[in-house]
Design an enzyme around this catalytic site. Sequence first.
Site, PDB file in Angstrom:
ATOM      1  N   GLN A  93      37.031  35.433  32.524  1.00 36.16           N
ATOM      2  CA  GLN A  93      38.278  34.895  33.832  1.00 36.16           C
ATOM      3  C   GLN A  93      37.964  33.481  34.045  1.00 36.16           C
ATOM      4  OE1 GLN A  93      36.906  37.053  37.614  1.00 36.16           O
ATOM      5  NE2 GLN A  93      38.661  36.791  38.389  1.00 36.16           N
ATOM      6  N   HIS A  99      42.795  39.486  39.462  1.00 38.92           N
ATOM      7  CA  HIS A  99      44.769  39.459  38.804  1.00 38.92           C
ATOM      8  C   HIS A  99      44.399  41.158  37.157  1.00 38.92           C
ATOM      9  CE1 HIS A  99      42.169  36.697  36.396  1.00 38.92           C
ATOM     10  NE2 HIS A  99      43.101  36.469  35.810  1.00 38.92           N
ATOM     11  N   LEU A 100      45.316  40.979  37.266  1.00 41.51           N
ATOM     12  CA  LEU A 100      45.745  42.378  35.613  1.00 41.51           C
ATOM     13  C   LEU A 100      46.438  41.764  35.094  1.00 41.51           C
ATOM     14  CD1 LEU A 100      45.263  44.640  38.337  1.00 41.51           C
ATOM     15  CD2 LEU A 100      46.125  45.953  37.057  1.00 41.51           C
TER      16      LEU A 100
HETATM   17  P1  5GP Z   1      41.598  34.852  33.046  1.00 41.65           P
HETATM   18  O1  5GP Z   1      41.973  34.045  31.556  1.00 41.65           O
HETATM   19  O2  5GP Z   1      41.446  34.341  34.676  1.00 41.65           O
HETATM   20  O3  5GP Z   1      41.942  35.973  32.855  1.00 41.65           O
HETATM   21  O4  5GP Z   1      43.494  34.888  33.573  1.00 41.65           O
HETATM   22  C1  5GP Z   1      44.370  33.870  34.434  1.00 41.65           C
HETATM   23  C2  5GP Z   1      46.044  33.157  33.692  1.00 41.65           C
HETATM   24  O5  5GP Z   1      45.910  32.449  34.533  1.00 41.65           O
HETATM   25  C3  5GP Z   1      45.797  32.628  32.259  1.00 41.65           C
HETATM   26  O6  5GP Z   1      46.182  33.247  31.760  1.00 41.65           O
HETATM   27  C4  5GP Z   1      46.254  31.614  32.311  1.00 41.65           C
HETATM   28  O7  5GP Z   1      47.493  31.223  31.545  1.00 41.65           O
HETATM   29  C5  5GP Z   1      47.511  32.342  33.989  1.00 41.65           C
HETATM   30  N1  5GP Z   1      47.718  30.793  34.764  1.00 41.65           N
HETATM   31  C6  5GP Z   1      47.317  29.888  35.252  1.00 41.65           C
HETATM   32  N2  5GP Z   1      47.735  29.361  35.825  1.00 41.65           N
HETATM   33  C7  5GP Z   1      48.558  29.840  36.288  1.00 41.65           C
HETATM   34  C8  5GP Z   1      49.941  29.110  37.191  1.00 41.65           C
HETATM   35  O8  5GP Z   1      49.669  28.077  37.855  1.00 41.65           O
HETATM   36  N3  5GP Z   1      50.742  29.837  37.075  1.00 41.65           N
HETATM   37  C9  5GP Z   1      51.016  30.994  36.461  1.00 41.65           C
HETATM   38  N4  5GP Z   1      52.260  31.772  36.259  1.00 41.65           N
HETATM   39  N5  5GP Z   1      49.977  31.470  35.072  1.00 41.65           N
HETATM   40  C10 5GP Z   1      49.275  30.748  35.379  1.00 41.65           C
END
Ligand code: 5GP
Length: 113
Positions: A93, A99-100
């Site tokens: 994460q 988030h999903l």
């Molecule tokens: P995690 O790695 O926490 O599971 O997923 C976070 C996701 O959020 C990543 O896939 C990254 O590309 C996306 N993300 C991060 N910042 C933003 C943003 O400002 N806008 C959008 N649309 N996606 C974001």
Amino acid sequence: MSQDCIFCKIANGDIRTAFVAENADAVAFRDINPRAPLHVLVIPRAHFDSLASATDNLLLGSLLGLAAQIARDEGVDDAGYRVVINTGADGGQTVPHLHLHLLAGRHLDWPPG
Ligand code: 5GP
Ligand code: ZN
């Protein structure tokens, strides 16, 4: 809202982002760095750091239901898709707002890396 949380800012409109879907509990929008032809993030309007700190099981069900609804709306439910919740450091994460990930549009390998 949690101060300086980018996903809280997206959910409340401080950062303008097109929503794929929204309801009273959640908003959904396209990932900025898509890992599949369809890559949508479904997030609660309320801030939880991660699944590990999400205490509202009704909300969790609502998020999952919205992901399935988006998959139907996007026409990927027959071919299949994956819903992922990266949780904490070992879970990969990077954004500390629950988030999903809804991923579809190509064959997804298993197990993930
Ligand atoms: P995690 O790695 O926490 O599971 O997923 C976070 C996701 O959020 C990543 O896939 C990254 O590309 C996306 N993300 C991060 N910042 C933003 C943003 O400002 N806008 C959008 N649309 N996606 C974001
Ligand atoms: Zn937040």
